[in-house]
Design a protein around this motif. Structure first.
Motif, PDB file in Angstrom:
ATOM      1  N   ASN A  29      21.055 -59.162  20.572  1.00 12.92           N
ATOM      2  CA  ASN A  29      22.177 -59.666  19.777  1.00 12.92           C
ATOM      3  C   ASN A  29      23.435 -59.624  20.618  1.00 12.92           C
ATOM      4  O   ASN A  29      23.511 -58.910  21.616  1.00 12.92           O
ATOM      5  CB  ASN A  29      22.358 -58.880  18.468  1.00 12.92           C
ATOM      6  N   TYR A  30      24.417 -60.420  20.240  1.00 11.20           N
ATOM      7  CA  TYR A  30      25.686 -60.480  20.969  1.00 11.20           C
ATOM      8  C   TYR A  30      26.798 -59.768  20.206  1.00 11.20           C
ATOM      9  O   TYR A  30      27.907 -59.641  20.688  1.00 11.20           O
ATOM     10  CB  TYR A  30      26.093 -61.936  21.206  1.00 11.20           C
ATOM     11  N   GLY A  31      26.515 -59.384  18.979  1.00 14.85           N
ATOM     12  CA  GLY A  31      27.491 -58.733  18.115  1.00 14.85           C
ATOM     13  C   GLY A  31      26.714 -58.444  16.842  1.00 14.85           C
ATOM     14  O   GLY A  31      25.711 -57.752  16.882  1.00 14.85           O
ATOM     15  N   SER A  32      27.129 -59.029  15.746  1.00 11.62           N
ATOM     16  CA  SER A  32      26.400 -58.832  14.503  1.00 11.62           C
ATOM     17  C   SER A  32      25.204 -59.773  14.409  1.00 11.62           C
ATOM     18  O   SER A  32      25.343 -60.992  14.393  1.00 11.62           O
ATOM     19  CB  SER A  32      27.319 -59.074  13.312  1.00 11.62           C
ATOM     20  N   GLN A  33      24.028 -59.180  14.340  1.00 15.51           N
ATOM     21  CA  GLN A  33      22.798 -59.964  14.222  1.00 15.51           C
ATOM     22  C   GLN A  33      22.775 -60.765  12.919  1.00 15.51           C
ATOM     23  O   GLN A  33      22.279 -61.893  12.867  1.00 15.51           O
ATOM     24  CB  GLN A  33      21.592 -59.007  14.268  1.00 15.51           C
ATOM     25  N   ILE A  34      23.328 -60.184  11.869  1.00 11.66           N
ATOM     26  CA  ILE A  34      23.333 -60.867  10.571  1.00 11.66           C
ATOM     27  C   ILE A  34      24.232 -62.099  10.613  1.00 11.66           C
ATOM     28  O   ILE A  34      23.885 -63.164  10.091  1.00 11.66           O
ATOM     29  CB  ILE A  34      23.739 -59.881   9.455  1.00 11.66           C
ATOM     30  N   GLY A 223      16.979 -60.857  18.059  1.00 10.95           N
ATOM     31  CA  GLY A 223      16.975 -60.144  16.782  1.00 10.95           C
ATOM     32  C   GLY A 223      17.036 -61.119  15.620  1.00 10.95           C
ATOM     33  O   GLY A 223      16.202 -61.093  14.710  1.00 10.95           O
ATOM     34  N   ALA A 224      18.024 -62.006  15.647  1.00 13.13           N
ATOM     35  CA  ALA A 224      18.153 -62.998  14.578  1.00 13.13           C
ATOM     36  C   ALA A 224      17.002 -63.998  14.625  1.00 13.13           C
ATOM     37  O   ALA A 224      16.588 -64.530  13.600  1.00 13.13           O
ATOM     38  CB  ALA A 224      19.491 -63.721  14.691  1.00 13.13           C
ATOM     39  N   TYR A 314      14.855 -57.113   6.941  1.00 16.08           N
ATOM     40  CA  TYR A 314      15.837 -57.431   5.924  1.00 16.08           C
ATOM     41  C   TYR A 314      16.120 -58.914   6.051  1.00 16.08           C
ATOM     42  O   TYR A 314      16.284 -59.437   7.153  1.00 16.08           O
ATOM     43  CB  TYR A 314      17.100 -56.609   6.188  1.00 16.08           C
ATOM     44  N   SER A 315      16.134 -59.613   4.926  1.00 18.27           N
ATOM     45  CA  SER A 315      16.438 -61.037   4.941  1.00 18.27           C
ATOM     46  C   SER A 315      17.915 -61.238   4.641  1.00 18.27           C
ATOM     47  O   SER A 315      18.357 -61.008   3.513  1.00 18.27           O
ATOM     48  CB  SER A 315      15.594 -61.758   3.883  1.00 18.27           C
ATOM     49  N   PRO A 316      18.695 -61.676   5.623  1.00 26.20           N
ATOM     50  CA  PRO A 316      20.122 -61.893   5.380  1.00 26.20           C
ATOM     51  C   PRO A 316      20.378 -62.976   4.332  1.00 26.20           C
ATOM     52  O   PRO A 316      21.363 -62.907   3.612  1.00 26.20           O
ATOM     53  CB  PRO A 316      20.659 -62.323   6.753  1.00 26.20           C
ATOM     54  N   THR A 317      19.496 -63.966   4.233  1.00 21.26           N
ATOM     55  CA  THR A 317      19.712 -65.043   3.266  1.00 21.26           C
ATOM     56  C   THR A 317      19.396 -64.573   1.848  1.00 21.26           C
ATOM     57  O   THR A 317      20.134 -64.866   0.906  1.00 21.26           O
ATOM     58  CB  THR A 317      18.854 -66.271   3.620  1.00 21.26           C
ATOM     59  N   LEU A 318      18.315 -63.853   1.676  1.00 23.02           N
ATOM     60  CA  LEU A 318      17.928 -63.378   0.345  1.00 23.02           C
ATOM     61  C   LEU A 318      18.648 -62.077  -0.028  1.00 23.02           C
ATOM     62  O   LEU A 318      18.658 -61.686  -1.202  1.00 23.02           O
ATOM     63  CB  LEU A 318      16.412 -63.131   0.289  1.00 23.02           C
ATOM     64  N   GLU A 319      19.196 -61.390   0.977  1.00 22.15           N
ATOM     65  CA  GLU A 319      19.778 -60.059   0.792  1.00 22.15           C
ATOM     66  C   GLU A 319      18.791 -59.101   0.153  1.00 22.15           C
ATOM     67  O   GLU A 319      19.125 -58.280  -0.707  1.00 22.15           O
ATOM     68  CB  GLU A 319      21.091 -60.141  -0.016  1.00 22.15           C
ATOM     69  N   ARG A 320      17.546 -59.258   0.562  1.00 26.75           N
ATOM     70  CA  ARG A 320      16.458 -58.356   0.135  1.00 26.75           C
ATOM     71  C   ARG A 320      15.618 -58.073   1.369  1.00 26.75           C
ATOM     72  O   ARG A 320      15.701 -58.782   2.352  1.00 26.75           O
ATOM     73  CB  ARG A 320      15.508 -59.063  -0.859  1.00 26.75           C
ATOM     74  N   SER A 321      14.741 -57.105   1.219  1.00 31.45           N
ATOM     75  CA  SER A 321      13.767 -56.908   2.283  1.00 31.45           C
ATOM     76  C   SER A 321      12.546 -57.778   2.003  1.00 31.45           C
ATOM     77  O   SER A 321      12.061 -57.837   0.875  1.00 31.45           O
ATOM     78  CB  SER A 321      13.359 -55.446   2.372  1.00 31.45           C
TER      79      SER A 321
END
Lengths: 363, 131
Positions: A29-34, A223-224, A314-321
């Motif tokens: 990652n370059y900063g925040s992966q999310i 990572g992303a 963790y799914s950043p789009t769903l905000e769930r695991s």
């Protein structure tokens, strides 16, 4: 020190966290992966995937050879400029690797295989190619691979091509490909978004990278890449599948071309036997309902027995695991996942979770 | 460069410890640790009333990438747990020494804190790790 891609210095200059990935020093990652993840879903990001292996299979016997080597059938391609995804199997039907085959022109095919399996794949391909006439196998080592992905990706990448090629590149259909000067462009990817994957001479890598940065395409790490592919329901080799399983237990039965029945391909006999027995294992998606995070290798308990998660994050789009899992049979709509000795409920869904920026599962 | 406040104590496992006026210890993970983990997506703080020995795993921080244990820096009993981090784990990334605190401990022996690293010791350890 691991292998370095032609863009190693660019990654370091951007402050990337570098990790070893199959013997390569790659940006995770370059900063925040999310944030990188969201950028690809909403706009455009670029991944340096030069660690992946480009293998050209050429000659008058190339087509026949690939029809024997791969479980999917290149004869399904309607013409040059098309690509197909599938698996390379061993005689037991175990998955040696998954790959995309690009048909560039008559007698010229390009395979892109995983970095971690490079040597195994090359040995396997070479060994079987020997038995075919008119087949040359060439590894393209002096190249860079960039995946430019996201709803704005194609337009921004095509603008960097010489003027006479832009329109043709933009006209590529999904799973289309073409050579534009010395730039190979394919409308494929591993994120569930639209975009291009390009193969360029190594000496052009920095110019392309710079041009993409200036066009507002953000750098995205591996990572992303993993959370994007997981949301898209795309398998990761070595995690969701390997030689111990066949495509039938890996959600990849659709990539096995059974017809025409007379086509012999490596692993066919074993697969047919397995299909006749009726493989009971199911490959599914999971959404964690309780607290925690799904990870690969967690035990799943359900009425039909025990299963295992093969991927999870963790799914950043769903905000769930979310995760992918291999279940012993039909487990119904909910299962329990063992997370640090607790049993946490998870819902069984059919992947993908996300495609083209849209959530595809009920939350 | 990561932020290492001078007034705190540190463990070799990258926990920070603040000695409060009442002798209790507030514990979190360092700026270096949160940066190495990346975006956190879940924190499992310990239960109040549990006792742990020095170096016992007592909490879990999960980033997008992986789960990591948080260890009790000294022996003691958990007297407060930052449970809301389960829903707001980003506090650990954004403010590791403030809103990102994970639990409070009543140490069995207050003098155990003296054995932890001070700011110089921790910084030296980070430099050595970096090589």
């Amino acid at each position: 020190m691991g292998n370095r891609t032609p863009l190693y210095d660019q990654h370091v200059a951007l402050g990337a966290r570098m990790v070893d990935f199959g013997g390569w020093d790659m940006p995770v990652n370059y900063g925040s992966q999310i944030e990188e993840h969201h950028k690809v879903r909403q706009e455009a990001g670029v991944f340096d995937v030069s660690h992946m292996t480009v293998v050209d299979v050429e000659g008058s016997g190339a087509r026949d050879f690939l029809r024997y080597l791969l479980a999917n059938d290149v004869a399904k391609l309607k013409g040059p400029g098309r690509a197909i995804y599938g698996c390379m199997l061993d005689e037991q039907g175990g998955i040696i690797d998954d790959l995309i085959t690009y048909w560039r022109e008559e007698g010229r095919y390009r395979l892109v295989v995983n970095a971690a399996t490079r040597e195994k794949d090359l040995n396997w391909i070479m060994r079987h190619a020997e038995r075919f006439d008119g087949v040359t196998v060439i590894e393209q080592a002096d190249t860079a691979l960039l995946a430019i992905q996201g709803p704005a990706a194609r337009e921004r990448a095509a603008a960097l091509l010489p003027g006479e090629h832009r329109e043709a590149a933009m006209a590529l259909k999904p799973f289309g490909c073409g050579d534009f000067g010395d730039v190979f462009v394919a409308r494929t990817g591993y994120t569930g978004e639209d975009g291009f994957e390009i193969v360029i001479p190594a000496e052009q890598a920095q110019r392309w990278w710079q041009g993409l940065m200036e066009a507002g395409v953000v750098p995205v790490g591996l990572g992303a890449r993993d959370t994007l592919r997981l949301e898209a329901g795309l398998n990761l080799y070595g995690s969701d599948m390997d030689e111990s399983v066949t495509p039938l237990e890996s959600g990849l039965a659709w990539t096995v071309a059974w017809e025409p029945a007379e086509r012999d391909f490596i692993g066919r006999q074993a697969l047919e036997k397995r299909r006749a027995e009726g493989a009971s294992e199911k490959f599914v998606g999971l959404i964690l309902e309780g607290r925690g995070v799904l990870r690969a290798g967690q035990t799943i308990v359900c009425g039909a027995g025990e299963g295992v998660t093969t991927s999870g994050s963790y799914s950043p789009t769903l905000e769930r695991s979310i995760g992918l899992a291999r279940l012993p049979g039909d487990c119904g709509e909910t299962v329990e996942v063992e997370i640090r000795k607790r049993r946490v409920p998870a819902r069984v869904v059919k992947p993908p979770f996300v495609r083209q920026g849209e959530i595809k599962v009920a939350l | 460069m990561s932020n290492v406040p001078a007034e705190l104590k540190y463990s070799k496992n990258h926990e920070w410890v603040r000695v409060e006026d009442d002798g209790s210890l507030t514990v979190g993970i360092t700026d270096h640790a949160q940066a190495a983990l990346g975006d956190l997506v879940y924190v499992e703080a310990p239960e109040v009333g549990e006792s742990y020995g020095a170096g016992d795993a007592c909490a879990v921080v999960e980033s997008v990438k992986a789960a990591s244990d948080v260890y009790s820096p000294v022996a003691g009993e958990v007297i407060e747990s930052h449970e809301s981090l389960a829903d707001e784990p980003e506090h650990v990334n954004e403010d590791p020494y403030g809103e990102g605190w994970i639990f409070r401990l009543r140490p069995d022996k207050p003098e155990d804190v003296d054995a932890l690293l001070d700011v110089d010791g921790y910084q030296k350890m980070l430099e050595e790790e970096d090589v």
